[in-house]
Write an enzyme that holds these catalytic residues in place. Sequence first.
Site, short mmCIF file in Angstrom:
data_model
loop_
_atom_site.label_atom_id
_atom_site.label_comp_id
_atom_site.label_asym_id
_atom_site.label_seq_id
_atom_site.Cartn_x
_atom_site.Cartn_y
_atom_site.Cartn_z
N ASP A 46 0.85 -1.20 0.00
CA ASP A 46 0.00 0.00 0.00
C ASP A 46 0.88 1.24 0.00
O ASP A 46 2.07 1.18 0.33
CB ASP A 46 -0.96 0.01 1.21
N GLU A 81 0.23 -0.79 5.88
CA GLU A 81 1.31 -0.17 6.65
C GLU A 81 1.09 1.33 6.79
O GLU A 81 1.36 1.91 7.85
CB GLU A 81 2.66 -0.43 5.94
#
Lengths: 461, 461
Positions: free
Chosen positions: B87, B157
């Site tokens: 991500d 994250e």
Amino acid sequence: MPTKQYIEENSRRFLDELIELLKIPSVSADPAFKEDVFRAADYVKNSLIDAGADHAEICATEGYPIVYGEKIVDKKAPTVLVYGHYDVQPADPYELWDSSPFEPVIRKTDRHPEGAIFARGAADDKGQFYMHVKAFEAMLSSGELNCNVKFMIEGEEEVGSGNLDSFVKNNQEKLKADVVLISDTSMISLEHPSVTVGLRGLAYLQVEVTGPNKDLHSGTFGGAVANPINVLCRMIASLHDENQQVTVPGFYDKVEEYSENYRRQLNKAPFDENDFKKKLDIAETYGEKGYTTIERVGIRPTLDVNGIWGGYTGEGAKTVLPSKAYAKISMRLVPDQDHKEIALLFEQHLKKIAPPAVSIKVMPHHGGQAAVIPTDSIGYKAAEAAIQEAFGKKAIPTREGGSIPITALFQKVLKLDPILLGFGLDTDAIHSPNEHYGVKNYFKGIETIALFFKHFHALSS
Amino acid sequence: MPTKQYIEENSRRFLDELIELLKIPSVSADPAFKEDVFRAADYVKNSLIDAGADHAEICATEGYPIVYGEKIVDKKAPTVLVYGHYDVQPADPYELWDSSPFEPVIRKTDRHPEGAIFARGAADDKGQFYMHVKAFEAMLSSGELNCNVKFMIEGEEEVGSGNLDSFVKNNQEKLKADVVLISDTSMISLEHPSVTVGLRGLAYLQVEVTGPNKDLHSGTFGGAVANPINVLCRMIASLHDENQQVTVPGFYDKVEEYSENYRRQLNKAPFDENDFKKKLDIAETYGEKGYTTIERVGIRPTLDVNGIWGGYTGEGAKTVLPSKAYAKISMRLVPDQDHKEIALLFEQHLKKIAPPAVSIKVMPHHGGQAAVIPTDSIGYKAAEAAIQEAFGKKAIPTREGGSIPITALFQKVLKLDPILLGFGLDTDAIHSPNEHYGVKNYFKGIETIALFFKHFHALSS
């Protein structure tokens, strides 16, 4: 038929016409609405013609036009100059409106059991200046109009009336009058009718703080680089001291300290602090130490942040140390504080207190002077008499916190003290979502304005 | 053919594959990109299979999935667990990007004469974790892979790794390894290769200040009602004292004070303050008194506003006294500061300092613990040896200001000290517009990672 009867018999149409005007999103602050602002000017011009003006015209300026119209009934009769504005504040945030800001609806509220018109501009100022157009029509139709009338309705009041100054200066002969009449203020209530005799001035600026030349990762750089938001917040925080006085050096130099007697008179106006707090859902009022709420908004200058933004403001979290932060800051001023001087003092102070780790820009948006209206003029006495006849009560003179920059302009250039005969209420939510204007206020206003003309003529003779 | 030669001969494809991955806007913070985040997970799974994994799978969580893949070459061989995240941070403000954030382009820069890939996620972390996938493929093809490899690539994250904790706890057997290898940090430069041995923790919260129950006219009400922006600014300003220390009570209670000797060692890392200032266009660095820039980001906790908003933020001027003001505030933490405890202290403090004229909400966004990595482990020694062989220089241990919450999680649950072998540079503009990753860093990283495996196997025997 008499004026009052004419108003009653035409009330449905008077309301419908206002609603049509309110449908035009004439937001002067946002260029996206440019065509609509021009469209509103057209509407105003046509409404003056329809009401019976000898002629009406759209006077171009470098910004939005000023609509002028007049009816001369007798060159020897006293002349009333009506000022108003057809532009409105931006309507956002749209999502907080219960109905669309440019699709007017009439709804009943606790304070308006007979209904109020909900729309941007309903009270500020379309609903209020349009009362003059309709009072004019009614007086003309009833044959009771015995003063000359001049209308000057502008389209830039909400962005500082930047082109009005030169228009007034260049058209002094055309605008010649015995009194200026403005409905762009509020009264205490329909039970406590009041006339505004003081307005605050305004200095409005935008501040831009730049730290690093690009957005940074707040982990990698946080703690080592000045964060412009942190810095801006600290600068803003320092603009008030612990007594909530503004700390800009020189800010209070020209602020008048009123006598105990004057303040006592001022505080006699009907005002319920608990009701005020309840209406706003606040536990406490808040402001400069040593002054009442009435004094804080009436005779004391203030500094408010009107907008702030910087960094990541979307959903979720972003660990950014932004490059820039911005604030829109305005100061409400009292008589003798010059808005240009105050704007300059503010700019100098901000540049002085900015730490060397950031750079700063201060851009003036617009401003206007404060004003005080004497209560011994024919105009004020005519307003008192009109209110006495319409409401059966003596008008209470009040000082309002808002600003109508043109007031000081009229005083200076045309040597006329405007009469601030407003019919709004402080609950009208002007400049806010769900702005509205009481239907009863609208019609009571039309009636009172017509009575003002009658008494102004009588007192002038 | 040897691993190094394989990397060289396939370099064009290695770059193209990364570019394809970078085209997927897998922004985990914004629900609008939900499908893209899932698409990125698919891409990662397929790339592991293509690279030669025995198997790879998409492990669903309550949020975005974790991609797991493995290659067991020999049950008795040491096992390396690779962690990364697919991500990315939100890309806004888009207008500050020189090229579209999700249309990667390679451009030369002063610091990257051989070109850098410009795209959101180029360095953080797609470009970095993908080096591991390609190093794995190269070693497998050359027959030089002598460690088992497990990949755990997550998709949350950038929003706090909310579902990783339970995944790791529930899959301890599956994730069993001898070392965790992570490339999600930066090195000083290609000339001064370094390994991160310390990371700061993070507590991220959102603050909402409510004054009156609706937006008000700043003239009518200004000076009498607490303005939530003014109040928020004052609260934020009060969070630092004159030495730029955080004033939240208890904030420093668990912060370690390092010895003069330790601080001297830390400050020996190559760092040019003038160059740092020049690159960011700032006249001065800024931070906690008594500490150097290296210390301020390495061993000291901080508090930064990451975003602020309230009132009118559009074009022009609107004289509003807003109902609400908001800020996103994060604190970078050092070892022993517990992020949950700090978030609570912050919340309690803010509620305490808020004046009664406003109401306040504090909402925790996410957090993570700080970490320190020992330098006497086999993993660290393997990293040193790999850097020595690839760069011909001794690795410099550094402490980085950013946060990788999973580091502390690995230490606690898997009892493994992760090796933070990152190849980014502090100029990569991660979390900022124009994020990029050097093409040379990418290939040098792949080469070094393969050498890490070689040395880790040798040192483990």
